[in-house]
Design an enzyme around this catalytic site. Structure first.
Site, PDB file in Angstrom:
ATOM      1  N   ARG A 163       0.641  -1.379  -0.143  1.00 42.43           N
ATOM      2  CA  ARG A 163       0.162   0.147   0.114  1.00 42.43           C
ATOM      3  C   ARG A 163       0.912   1.319   0.070  1.00 42.43           C
ATOM      4  NH1 ARG A 163      -2.282  -3.856  -0.906  1.00 42.43           N
ATOM      5  NH2 ARG A 163      -4.383  -4.632  -0.311  1.00 42.43           N
ATOM      6  N   SER A 210     -10.902  -1.462   1.637  1.00 43.18           N
ATOM      7  CA  SER A 210     -10.502  -1.429   3.258  1.00 43.18           C
ATOM      8  C   SER A 210      -9.972  -0.058   3.486  1.00 43.18           C
ATOM      9  CB  SER A 210      -9.056  -2.155   3.320  1.00 43.18           C
ATOM     10  OG  SER A 210      -9.469  -3.751   3.040  1.00 43.18           O
ATOM     11  N   GLU A 280      -5.539   3.220   5.145  1.00 41.83           N
ATOM     12  CA  GLU A 280      -5.021   2.909   3.734  1.00 41.83           C
ATOM     13  C   GLU A 280      -5.567   3.739   3.031  1.00 41.83           C
ATOM     14  OE1 GLU A 280      -5.482  -1.240   2.718  1.00 41.83           O
ATOM     15  OE2 GLU A 280      -6.265  -0.822   0.770  1.00 41.83           O
TER      16      GLU A 280
HETATM   17  C1  LIG Z   1     -14.598  -3.002  -3.356  1.00 36.18           C
HETATM   18  C2  LIG Z   1     -13.236  -2.544  -3.152  1.00 36.18           C
HETATM   19  C3  LIG Z   1     -12.224  -3.616  -3.249  1.00 36.18           C
HETATM   20  C4  LIG Z   1     -10.976  -3.407  -3.324  1.00 36.18           C
HETATM   21  N1  LIG Z   1     -10.056  -4.162  -3.075  1.00 36.18           N
HETATM   22  C5  LIG Z   1      -8.691  -3.938  -3.202  1.00 36.18           C
HETATM   23  C6  LIG Z   1      -7.581  -4.930  -3.082  1.00 36.18           C
HETATM   24  O1  LIG Z   1      -7.894  -6.100  -2.899  1.00 36.18           O
HETATM   25  N2  LIG Z   1      -6.340  -4.532  -3.007  1.00 36.18           N
HETATM   26  C7  LIG Z   1      -6.185  -3.270  -2.963  1.00 36.18           C
HETATM   27  O2  LIG Z   1      -4.708  -2.968  -3.063  1.00 36.18           O
HETATM   28  N3  LIG Z   1      -6.973  -2.140  -3.267  1.00 36.18           N
HETATM   29  C8  LIG Z   1      -8.265  -2.688  -3.329  1.00 36.18           C
HETATM   30  N4  LIG Z   1      -9.338  -1.571  -3.040  1.00 36.18           N
HETATM   31  C9  LIG Z   1      -8.871  -0.221  -3.034  1.00 36.18           C
HETATM   32  C10 LIG Z   1      -8.593   0.477  -4.550  1.00 36.18           C
HETATM   33  O3  LIG Z   1      -9.169  -0.049  -5.691  1.00 36.18           O
HETATM   34  C11 LIG Z   1      -7.117   0.636  -4.841  1.00 36.18           C
HETATM   35  O4  LIG Z   1      -6.385   1.088  -3.874  1.00 36.18           O
HETATM   36  C12 LIG Z   1      -6.828   1.087  -6.165  1.00 36.18           C
HETATM   37  O5  LIG Z   1      -5.510   0.897  -6.355  1.00 36.18           O
HETATM   38  C13 LIG Z   1      -7.171   2.639  -6.306  1.00 36.18           C
HETATM   39  O6  LIG Z   1      -7.120   3.177  -7.849  1.00 36.18           O
HETATM   40  P1  LIG Z   1      -8.034   4.028  -8.475  1.00 36.18           P
HETATM   41  O7  LIG Z   1      -7.683   4.077  -9.857  1.00 36.18           O
HETATM   42  O8  LIG Z   1      -9.361   4.052  -7.988  1.00 36.18           O
HETATM   43  O9  LIG Z   1      -7.310   5.283  -7.613  1.00 36.18           O
HETATM   44  P2  LIG Z   1      -7.988   6.511  -6.777  1.00 36.18           P
HETATM   45  O10 LIG Z   1      -8.845   5.968  -5.688  1.00 36.18           O
HETATM   46  O11 LIG Z   1      -8.658   7.474  -7.544  1.00 36.18           O
HETATM   47  O12 LIG Z   1      -6.914   7.060  -6.286  1.00 36.18           O
HETATM   48  C14 LIG Z   1      -5.710   6.708  -5.497  1.00 36.18           C
HETATM   49  C15 LIG Z   1      -4.640   7.432  -5.301  1.00 36.18           C
HETATM   50  O13 LIG Z   1      -3.965   7.133  -6.574  1.00 36.18           O
HETATM   51  C16 LIG Z   1      -3.513   8.434  -7.021  1.00 36.18           C
HETATM   52  N5  LIG Z   1      -3.529   8.418  -8.514  1.00 36.18           N
HETATM   53  C17 LIG Z   1      -4.569   7.891  -9.318  1.00 36.18           C
HETATM   54  N6  LIG Z   1      -4.197   7.945 -10.588  1.00 36.18           N
HETATM   55  C18 LIG Z   1      -2.879   8.255 -10.659  1.00 36.18           C
HETATM   56  C19 LIG Z   1      -2.148   8.534 -11.628  1.00 36.18           C
HETATM   57  N7  LIG Z   1      -2.247   8.296 -12.923  1.00 36.18           N
HETATM   58  N8  LIG Z   1      -0.755   9.121 -11.274  1.00 36.18           N
HETATM   59  C20 LIG Z   1      -0.558   9.191 -10.141  1.00 36.18           C
HETATM   60  N9  LIG Z   1      -1.151   9.046  -8.976  1.00 36.18           N
HETATM   61  C21 LIG Z   1      -2.317   8.571  -9.210  1.00 36.18           C
HETATM   62  C22 LIG Z   1      -4.525   9.231  -6.381  1.00 36.18           C
HETATM   63  O14 LIG Z   1      -4.158  10.449  -6.593  1.00 36.18           O
HETATM   64  C23 LIG Z   1      -4.697   8.717  -5.019  1.00 36.18           C
HETATM   65  O15 LIG Z   1      -3.563   9.401  -4.120  1.00 36.18           O
HETATM   66  C24 LIG Z   1     -10.509  -1.888  -3.288  1.00 36.18           C
HETATM   67  C25 LIG Z   1     -11.488  -0.917  -3.187  1.00 36.18           C
HETATM   68  C26 LIG Z   1     -12.799  -1.111  -3.469  1.00 36.18           C
HETATM   69  C27 LIG Z   1     -13.767  -0.090  -3.387  1.00 36.18           C
END
Ligand SMILES: Cc1cc2nc3c(=O)[nH]c(=O)nc-3n(C[C@H](O)[C@H](O)[C@H](O)COP(=O)(O)OP(=O)(O)OC[C@H]3O[C@@H](n4cnc5c(N)ncnc54)[C@H](O)[C@@H]3O)c2cc1C
Length: 285
Positions: A163, A210, A280
Site C-alpha cells: 500500500r 479497506s 489505507e
Molecule cells: C470494493 C473494493 C475492493 C478493493 N479491493 C482492493 C484490493 O484487493 N487490493 C487493493 O490494493 N486495493 C483494493 N481496493 C482499493 C482501491 O481499489 C485501490 O487502492 C486502487 O489502487 C485505487 O485505484 P483508483 O484508480 O481507484 O485510484 P484513486 O482512488 O482514484 O486514487 C488513489 C490514489 O492514487 C493516485 N492516483 C490515481 N491515478 C494516478 C496516476 N495516474 N498517477 C499518479 N497517482 C495517481 C490518487 O491521486 C490517489 O492518491 C478496493 C476498493 C474497493 C472499493
C-alpha cells in the site's frame, strides 16, 4: 477548453466520481486527454493538484476542494503491444486490461481481478491482493513530475511496498508490462478469485474498500471485529457487517461521519488491543 486536449470545468461534484460516494465540489476540474496537454497544464497550475483515478481509494471532504483536480482520459487510456511489452495508459481500468490480456493469450493479473481501479491508481497506491501486486510483471513506467517533465522509470528504481509507492509523488502516464502466457487456465482462476472476493468483501453498498492497512499482528478487519465494532453506525455510514475493514455508505454518508467512525475505530482498537491502525484510504481535503 484551456488548451489542446484539456477541458476545464468549475464546481464538479466529486462524490459520484468515487466508489464511496462522498465528497464536495472541485473548484477546478481538468479533464486531460493528451500527454503534452498534461505537461503544459502541470507547468502552469503550480500547486500540486489531485489526480483522480477511479476514485476507489478516496475519502474526500465535503465542501469546496480548492486544489485543482485532474482526471486523465483519451491518450491515457490507450493500450498497445510494442514487441514483448504491453504499454498501458494509466487511466485504463484493470477490468479492461484483464479482458485485453486474456484475448491476447496473456495472464498474470488473475489474483487482482475485481479491484475497481485504474492502472495508474493501482501503481500509485501499491495495490495488491492474494499475494500478487500490480508491480509483479511491470517493466517500466512513464511519468510526468509536477513541474511537467516527462520521463521513464525502470521498475528497479521504483520504491514500493504494501500500500505504498513513490509513484504517488508524480503522475503516472503509462506502464509497460511483460505478462506471461496464460496457459489456458486464466479464466477459471479469475472466476475463483472473484468468487472469493465476493464472499469476503462487501460489494453490496458503496465503499472505498479497506479503510485501514493490515497490521503485521492481525488483519485490520479481524481486529475491528474483535473489539465489537462490526455494524457500528454513524449517520448513513456503517462498519460493514460482512467485512469490518469496510465502511459502507447507506445513502447520504458524509465526510464528517466517516472521519468520526475512522477515529473512533482507531481509538477503540488502540485501547483494547494496543495496536495503532494506519489508514489505507487516501484523504483529500
Ligand atoms: C470494493 C473494493 C475492493 C478493493 N479491493 C482492493 C484490493 O484487493 N487490493 C487493493 O490494493 N486495493 C483494493 N481496493 C482499493 C482501491 O481499489 C485501490 O487502492 C486502487 O489502487 C485505487 O485505484 P483508483 O484508480 O481507484 O485510484 P484513486 O482512488 O482514484 O486514487 C488513489 C490514489 O492514487 C493516485 N492516483 C490515481 N491515478 C494516478 C496516476 N495516474 N498517477 C499518479 N497517482 C495517481 C490518487 O491521486 C490517489 O492518491 C478496493 C476498493 C474497493 C472499493
Amino acid at each position: 477548453m484551456v488548451s489542446e486536449g484539456i477541458k476545464v470545468k468549475k464546481n464538479v461534484d466529486l462524490g459520484p466520481l468515487t466508489t464511496l460516494g462522498i465528497g464536495g465540489k472541485a473548484n477546478y476540474f481538468f479533464l486531460v486527454n493528451t500527454v503534452s496537454g498534461l505537461s503544459k497544464l502541470l507547468k502552469k497550475i503550480g500547486p500540486r493538484p489531485y489526480i483522480l483515478g477511479n476514485g476507489s481509494n478516496l475519502l474526500i471532504k465535503d465542501g469546496l476542494i480548492k486544489k485543482p483536480v485532474i482526471k486523465l482520459a483519451g491518450e491515457f487510456s490507450a493500450v498497445r503491444q510494442k514487441g514483448n511489452v504491453l504499454e498501458v495508459g494509466s487511466s485504463t481500468l484493470l477490468s479492461f486490461l484483464i479482458k485485453y490480456s486474456l484475448k491476447a493469450g496473456r495472464g498474470g493479473l488473475e489474483n487482482l481481478a475485481g479491484i475497481p481501479a485504474t492502472i495508474g491508481g493501482m501503481l500509485a497506491s501499491g495495490a495488491s491482493s492474494f499475494q500478487t501486486t500490480i508491480f509483479d510483471y511491470l517493466k517500466e513506467v512513464e511519468v510526468i513530475d509536477f513541474k511537467g517533465k516527462l520521463y521513464k522509470i525502470k521498475k528497479s528504481e521504483i520504491n514500493y511496498k504494501y500500500r505504498y509507492s513513490d509513484l504517488s509523488d508524480k503522475v503516472v502516464v503509462r506502464a509497460g508490462f511483460n505478462f506471461p502466457e496464460n496457459n489456458g487456465k486464466s479464466k477459471e482462476k479469475i472466476k475463483n478469485i472473484v468468487k472469493m472476493r465476493l464472499a469476503a468483501q462487501d460489494f453490496s453498498l458503496p465503499s472505498c474498500g479497506s479503510v485501514f492497512k493490515n497490521h503485521p499482528q492481525a488483519a485490520a478487519g479481524i481486529l475491528i471485529e474483535q473489539v465489537g465494532l462490526k455494524g457500528k453506525r454513524r449517520g448513513d455510514l456503517k462498519i460493514s457487517e460482512k467485512h469490518a475493514n469496510f465502511i459502507v455508505n447507506l445513502g447520504k454518508g458524509s465526510f464528517r461521519d466517516a472521519d468520526y467512525l475512522i477515529r473512533n475505530t482507531k481509538d477503540i482498537v488502540y485501547r483494547k488491543k494496543g495496536i495503532v491502525l494506519e489508514e489505507e484510504v487516501r484523504r483529500w481535503s
